[in-house]
Design a protein around this motif. Sequence first.
Motif, PDB file in Angstrom:
ATOM      1  N   PHE A   6      45.289   9.204  26.887  1.00  0.00           N
ATOM      2  CA  PHE A   6      44.503   9.927  27.943  1.00  0.00           C
ATOM      3  C   PHE A   6      44.016   9.193  28.846  1.00  0.00           C
ATOM      4  O   PHE A   6      43.102   8.483  28.892  1.00  0.00           O
ATOM      5  CB  PHE A   6      43.476  10.873  27.066  1.00  0.00           C
ATOM      6  CG  PHE A   6      43.845  11.794  26.200  1.00  0.00           C
ATOM      7  CD1 PHE A   6      44.231  13.036  26.652  1.00  0.00           C
ATOM      8  CD2 PHE A   6      43.841  11.419  24.701  1.00  0.00           C
ATOM      9  CE1 PHE A   6      44.750  13.980  25.561  1.00  0.00           C
ATOM     10  CE2 PHE A   6      44.336  12.378  23.997  1.00  0.00           C
ATOM     11  CZ  PHE A   6      44.775  13.555  24.138  1.00  0.00           C
ATOM     12  N   GLY A   7      44.743   9.021  30.091  1.00  0.00           N
ATOM     13  CA  GLY A   7      44.038   8.524  31.133  1.00  0.00           C
ATOM     14  C   GLY A   7      44.366   6.836  31.183  1.00  0.00           C
ATOM     15  O   GLY A   7      43.837   6.103  32.157  1.00  0.00           O
ATOM     16  N   GLU A   8      45.010   6.211  30.380  1.00  0.00           N
ATOM     17  CA  GLU A   8      45.346   5.072  30.311  1.00  0.00           C
ATOM     18  C   GLU A   8      46.476   4.567  31.447  1.00  0.00           C
ATOM     19  O   GLU A   8      47.377   5.261  31.720  1.00  0.00           O
ATOM     20  CB  GLU A   8      45.946   4.626  28.999  1.00  0.00           C
ATOM     21  CG  GLU A   8      46.499   3.032  28.793  1.00  0.00           C
ATOM     22  CD  GLU A   8      46.970   2.518  27.590  1.00  0.00           C
ATOM     23  OE1 GLU A   8      47.491   1.651  27.470  1.00  0.00           O
ATOM     24  OE2 GLU A   8      46.885   3.597  26.597  1.00  0.00           O
ATOM     25  N   THR A   9      45.984   3.523  32.117  1.00  0.00           N
ATOM     26  CA  THR A   9      47.009   3.193  33.164  1.00  0.00           C
ATOM     27  C   THR A   9      47.953   2.066  32.817  1.00  0.00           C
ATOM     28  O   THR A   9      47.769   1.074  32.034  1.00  0.00           O
ATOM     29  CB  THR A   9      46.191   2.600  34.459  1.00  0.00           C
ATOM     30  OG1 THR A   9      45.291   3.409  35.043  1.00  0.00           O
ATOM     31  CG2 THR A   9      47.017   2.233  35.670  1.00  0.00           C
ATOM     32  N   ALA A  10      49.078   2.250  33.030  1.00  0.00           N
ATOM     33  CA  ALA A  10      50.386   1.473  32.682  1.00  0.00           C
ATOM     34  C   ALA A  10      50.187   0.092  33.428  1.00  0.00           C
ATOM     35  O   ALA A  10      49.491   0.076  34.395  1.00  0.00           O
ATOM     36  CB  ALA A  10      51.837   2.162  33.126  1.00  0.00           C
ATOM     37  N   ALA A  11      50.585  -1.143  32.825  1.00  0.00           N
ATOM     38  CA  ALA A  11      50.450  -2.452  33.420  1.00  0.00           C
ATOM     39  C   ALA A  11      51.753  -2.702  34.143  1.00  0.00           C
ATOM     40  O   ALA A  11      52.876  -2.627  33.926  1.00  0.00           O
ATOM     41  CB  ALA A  11      50.584  -3.407  32.183  1.00  0.00           C
ATOM     42  N   ASP A  12      51.590  -2.791  35.469  1.00  0.00           N
ATOM     43  CA  ASP A  12      52.597  -3.016  36.364  1.00  0.00           C
ATOM     44  C   ASP A  12      53.245  -4.623  36.072  1.00  0.00           C
ATOM     45  O   ASP A  12      52.665  -5.541  35.627  1.00  0.00           O
ATOM     46  CB  ASP A  12      52.094  -3.099  37.859  1.00  0.00           C
ATOM     47  CG  ASP A  12      53.124  -3.428  38.914  1.00  0.00           C
ATOM     48  OD1 ASP A  12      54.245  -2.776  38.645  1.00  0.00           O
ATOM     49  OD2 ASP A  12      52.983  -3.695  40.079  1.00  0.00           O
ATOM     50  N   PHE A  13      54.538  -4.600  36.350  1.00  0.00           N
ATOM     51  CA  PHE A  13      55.382  -5.699  36.514  1.00  0.00           C
ATOM     52  C   PHE A  13      56.370  -5.949  37.402  1.00  0.00           C
ATOM     53  O   PHE A  13      57.010  -4.554  37.631  1.00  0.00           O
ATOM     54  CB  PHE A  13      55.638  -6.185  35.075  1.00  0.00           C
ATOM     55  CG  PHE A  13      56.811  -5.340  34.397  1.00  0.00           C
ATOM     56  CD1 PHE A  13      58.147  -5.526  34.524  1.00  0.00           C
ATOM     57  CD2 PHE A  13      56.353  -4.345  33.529  1.00  0.00           C
ATOM     58  CE1 PHE A  13      58.977  -4.747  34.106  1.00  0.00           C
ATOM     59  CE2 PHE A  13      57.175  -3.690  33.168  1.00  0.00           C
ATOM     60  CZ  PHE A  13      58.768  -3.610  33.356  1.00  0.00           C
ATOM     61  N   GLN A 103      51.987  -6.786  25.680  1.00  0.00           N
ATOM     62  CA  GLN A 103      50.546  -6.898  25.165  1.00  0.00           C
ATOM     63  C   GLN A 103      49.615  -5.706  25.555  1.00  0.00           C
ATOM     64  O   GLN A 103      48.669  -5.357  24.860  1.00  0.00           O
ATOM     65  CB  GLN A 103      50.265  -8.383  25.642  1.00  0.00           C
ATOM     66  CG  GLN A 103      50.593  -9.271  25.075  1.00  0.00           C
ATOM     67  CD  GLN A 103      50.283 -10.733  25.541  1.00  0.00           C
ATOM     68  OE1 GLN A 103      49.448 -10.769  26.378  1.00  0.00           O
ATOM     69  NE2 GLN A 103      50.673 -11.759  24.725  1.00  0.00           N
ATOM     70  N   PRO A 104      49.679  -5.169  26.942  1.00  0.00           N
ATOM     71  CA  PRO A 104      48.384  -4.266  27.166  1.00  0.00           C
ATOM     72  C   PRO A 104      48.769  -2.958  26.052  1.00  0.00           C
ATOM     73  O   PRO A 104      47.875  -2.133  26.257  1.00  0.00           O
ATOM     74  CB  PRO A 104      48.904  -3.880  28.736  1.00  0.00           C
ATOM     75  CG  PRO A 104      49.770  -5.169  29.146  1.00  0.00           C
ATOM     76  CD  PRO A 104      50.445  -5.454  27.848  1.00  0.00           C
ATOM     77  N   TYR A 105      49.853  -2.853  25.720  1.00  0.00           N
ATOM     78  CA  TYR A 105      50.074  -1.482  24.842  1.00  0.00           C
ATOM     79  C   TYR A 105      49.813  -1.573  23.255  1.00  0.00           C
ATOM     80  O   TYR A 105      49.896  -0.646  22.610  1.00  0.00           O
ATOM     81  CB  TYR A 105      51.446  -0.990  25.100  1.00  0.00           C
ATOM     82  CG  TYR A 105      51.650  -0.704  26.600  1.00  0.00           C
ATOM     83  CD1 TYR A 105      50.930   0.114  27.521  1.00  0.00           C
ATOM     84  CD2 TYR A 105      52.744  -1.562  27.182  1.00  0.00           C
ATOM     85  CE1 TYR A 105      51.425   0.104  28.623  1.00  0.00           C
ATOM     86  CE2 TYR A 105      52.958  -1.656  28.520  1.00  0.00           C
ATOM     87  CZ  TYR A 105      52.170  -0.735  29.231  1.00  0.00           C
ATOM     88  OH  TYR A 105      52.495  -0.479  30.578  1.00  0.00           O
ATOM     89  N   GLY A 106      49.869  -2.813  22.882  1.00  0.00           N
ATOM     90  CA  GLY A 106      49.623  -3.019  21.250  1.00  0.00           C
ATOM     91  C   GLY A 106      51.099  -3.548  20.739  1.00  0.00           C
ATOM     92  O   GLY A 106      51.674  -4.373  21.307  1.00  0.00           O
ATOM     93  N   THR A 115      55.797   6.376  30.799  1.00  0.00           N
ATOM     94  CA  THR A 115      54.871   6.369  32.113  1.00  0.00           C
ATOM     95  C   THR A 115      55.481   7.142  32.995  1.00  0.00           C
ATOM     96  O   THR A 115      56.611   7.242  33.205  1.00  0.00           O
ATOM     97  CB  THR A 115      54.886   4.874  32.475  1.00  0.00           C
ATOM     98  OG1 THR A 115      56.280   4.509  32.761  1.00  0.00           O
ATOM     99  CG2 THR A 115      54.298   3.960  31.435  1.00  0.00           C
ATOM    100  N   GLY A 116      54.400   7.659  33.894  1.00  0.00           N
ATOM    101  CA  GLY A 116      54.943   8.443  34.941  1.00  0.00           C
ATOM    102  C   GLY A 116      53.629   8.651  36.181  1.00  0.00           C
ATOM    103  O   GLY A 116      52.532   8.367  35.854  1.00  0.00           O
ATOM    104  N   GLY A 117      54.189   9.137  37.169  1.00  0.00           N
ATOM    105  CA  GLY A 117      53.238   9.745  38.287  1.00  0.00           C
ATOM    106  C   GLY A 117      52.712   8.634  39.215  1.00  0.00           C
ATOM    107  O   GLY A 117      52.908   7.353  38.948  1.00  0.00           O
ATOM    108  N   LYS A 118      52.241   8.970  40.238  1.00  0.00           N
ATOM    109  CA  LYS A 118      51.665   8.138  41.295  1.00  0.00           C
ATOM    110  C   LYS A 118      50.480   7.385  40.817  1.00  0.00           C
ATOM    111  O   LYS A 118      50.319   6.328  41.605  1.00  0.00           O
ATOM    112  CB  LYS A 118      51.601   8.876  42.658  1.00  0.00           C
ATOM    113  CG  LYS A 118      52.781   9.381  43.462  1.00  0.00           C
ATOM    114  CD  LYS A 118      53.696   8.422  43.903  1.00  0.00           C
ATOM    115  CE  LYS A 118      54.962   9.017  44.406  1.00  0.00           C
ATOM    116  NZ  LYS A 118      54.566   9.757  45.757  1.00  0.00           N
TER     117      LYS A 118
END
Length: 223
Positions: A6-13, A103-106, A115-118
Amino acid sequence: MIFKSFGETAADFTRTDCQGQSRSLYNTLDEGKVVILFFSMGCGSCEQGMDKLKPDYLSMDTQMVKLWYLDYNPGSTCTNTASFLSKYSINIPSFPDAGTLMQPYGYGMPLIVVTGGKEHKVYYKGGYNKTSISNAVKEATTAALSSDVPEIKKVINVYPTAARTFMIQNLGSEKVDYSIFDMSGKQITGSTNLGDGQSTPLNLPMEAQGVYFIQWFHIVTGK
């Protein structure tokens, strides 16, 4: 274990994949795509996860929903990713030595992240679960397609709103291509080169009750 984010932001790479193409997660999401990250160490349960996920993925609109394979074994190479994917005859981007990206996701064997969305949100992370992943892809697709909804009134008109046969009219000054997607991200229909002021009928099948999204592109021409 299954997690609903809920509301977690994906880690960019940004990395070059094993096909030699540089890919950025955020740039891909900004293009209106949904990206499923499949983190694996090539284990037996990872193979079972991909074996189950593959038919689900191929039933989606693969022009919009993308599947990326990430091998998180330390020191793994493109030879390892190619060996794993060769079992499934699927051509998708792959990234070796991807432990830091997971690592950011476990942790998981496998770990699947939708992942999705602006806003680059995480809609699911966990092991393989058909229903949860399908629902997450629908939510991510909604976020990706609805980001441009306020512009519809400026570009196209759809009428009537309570019938199975619709007319789509281009209200802009440029030609447009448009596509119609269902909640799963599957493309139902579309058209190209709809000119200024032109209308075209949109006929939905009788069983096509539900919510749909319109995505369109301006066609820029020049000398």
